[in-house]
Design an enzyme around this catalytic site. Structure first.
Site, PDB file in Angstrom:
ATOM      1  N   GLU A  51      -7.847  -4.783  -0.196  1.00 12.61           N
ATOM      2  CA  GLU A  51      -8.437  -5.506  -1.332  1.00 12.61           C
ATOM      3  C   GLU A  51      -8.551  -7.007  -1.074  1.00 12.61           C
ATOM      4  OE1 GLU A  51      -9.589  -3.749  -3.621  1.00 12.61           O
ATOM      5  OE2 GLU A  51      -8.321  -2.031  -4.074  1.00 12.61           O
ATOM      6  N   HIS A  67       0.857  -1.195   0.000  1.00 13.77           N
ATOM      7  CA  HIS A  67       0.000   0.000   0.000  1.00 13.77           C
ATOM      8  C   HIS A  67       0.889   1.239   0.000  1.00 13.77           C
ATOM      9  CE1 HIS A  67      -3.133   2.850   1.287  1.00 13.77           C
ATOM     10  NE2 HIS A  67      -3.992   1.948   0.848  1.00 13.77           N
TER      11      HIS A  67
END
Ligand code: COA
Length: 387
Positions: free
Chosen positions: A326, A268
């Protein structure tokens, strides 16, 4: 033709430092959410995501974001009832969706096209009502379009169900069980707001011109649609399906990393420790995938996650690559019976509450958002007639 001269240095900007992508630029003050990527912390309207997401209803979380304080029992009942009464789409929106379905457009395109029509039968002067109508109707658009594109008739919304329960009902035509409703509620709350992300910023820019809430939400949907923002939880799930068994996990993941490929659902830009949203969604999935094939899939995903984390440490030492939102979004929404293409539109339905909250906050500042650009083109001088 005159020879171009280099662009003059800008003289008007008080600070001409250029930050590509506005990285590190603080462009708003907000009481809505705080993201700390080093600590792995997400605070939503004063509450840790781990607290609010699995415990609040979506209506409660929305009320808190929009009003800055928790609703009393009476306020919540009135707010929920009002939202529930606004779910039905204007007739023209349904006709439009039928036309879009004939073209087989992606769901995010249908959402973008229809969202601009959601205030058709609402008094534009009442932006509070427009906001509630948008939030209440986005799930109706997604569900109705999904069914139309599949050759089915839309299922009319039910005012006696909660926002989350009604969304699942409109998608399938069946009432979901309490665990599934809680799973959807937790998902929508988890992604309800996340600092000044691209779609939220887009919404704030639009509303700051004193435009209207519908325009801001349509613009935000447009920003969310891009793969760099709305993300692709689909590939994370596909990876787990492709792996299929625990024994296959290590060779599959190792081969991917050897080829220099990225493992979907990991890493991320902001979070350098585990994304707190992954934790919340992982726990929600754990509670939902209780038995049989579903439990097996959950356990395989957990196993793949652990293997992936160990291998990322080995192949990318010092990069702190952790599980992102996700990975478990995909698992949870799949468990709720949603197909991959519905993941981003469902995200939009939840994030819309955050977009509208940010618009309310931005309007209260009364300040237009208008950054500067640095001209790097030529300066030709005189305009010569073409020879
Ligand atoms: N799998 C394998 N390697 C990864 C990786 C992943 N998921 N994410 C990052 N890396 C590696 C990069 O290859 C790079 O290695 P290198 O320095 O040896 O070239 C290093 O880690 C840093 O990558 P960088 O692209 O600078 O990180 P970033 O912070 O810009 O990337 C993402 C953030 C999300 C784009 C990235 O982690 C990614 O592509 N993840 C997979 C897609 C995904 O899950 N997206 C959803 C995000 S919510």
């Amino acid at each position: 033709m005159a020879t171009p001269t280099p662009a003059p240095a800008s003289t008007s900007a008080p600070s001409s430092e250029f930050r590509p992508g506005l990285e590190g630029v603080v462009a708003a003050e907000t009481k809505l959410s705080h993201v700390d990527g080093q600590k792995g912390e997400l605070i939503i309207a004063g509450y840790d995501v781990e607290e609010i997401a699995p415990n609040a209803t979506f209506e409660e979380a929305t009320y808190l974001l929009w009003h800055g304080e928790r609703a009393t029992v009476q306020q919540l009942a009135a707010f929920s009832k009002e939202l529930a009464g606004l779910r039905a789409l204007p007739d023209a929106t349904v006709e439009l969706l039928k036309a879009v379905a004939k073209e087989k457009k992606p769901v995010m395109d249908a959402l973008r096209i229809a969202a601009g029509t959601l205030d058709l039968n609402v008094d534009a002067a009442d932006q509070e009502l427009v906001s509630k109508s948008l939030l209440a109707r986005l799930p109706t658009v997604v569900a109705a379009y999904w069914r139309l594109r599949n050759g089915e008739s839309p299922v009319a919304p039910r005012a006696d169900l909660s926002h989350s329960a009604n969304y699942l009902y409109m998608l399938t035509g069946h009432e979901a069980d309490a665990a599934a409703v809680r799973g959807m509620e937790t998902y929508l709350n988890t992604i309800i707001d996340h600092g000044l992300n691209a779609s939220t910023f887009a919404a704030r820019v639009i509303i700051a011109t004193e435009s209207d809430m519908t325009s801001a939400v349509v613009g935000a949907i447009g920003a969310l649609k891009g793969p760099l923002h709305g993300g692709a939880p689909g590939p994370a799930l596909e990876m787990v399906f492709e792996i299929g068994t625990a024994e296959a996990a290590e060779p599959y993941l190792r081969a991917k990393l050897e080829r220099g490929e990225r493992l979907m659902g990991f890493g991320h830009r902001v979070y350098k420790v585990r994304d707190p949203r992954a934790e919340v969604l992982g726990q929600a999935a754990d509670a939902m995938f209780v038995e049989g094939e579903r439990r097996k899939l959950y356990e395989l995903a957990k196993f793949v996650e652990q293997k992936a984390l160990a291998l990322l440490k080995e192949y990318k030492p010092g990069r702190n690559l952790q599980t992102n939102v996700e990975f478990y979004t995909a698992l949870l929404l799949h468990g709720l019976g949603l197909e991959t293409e519905l993941f981003t539109p469902t995200f939009a339905c939840g994030r819309a509450a955050g977009w509208i909250a940010h618009c309310r906050e931005q309007l209260a500042t009364g300040r237009l958002i208008r950054p500067q650009s640095r001209y790097v083109g030529p300066h030709h001088g005189r305009w010569e007639q073409a020879a």
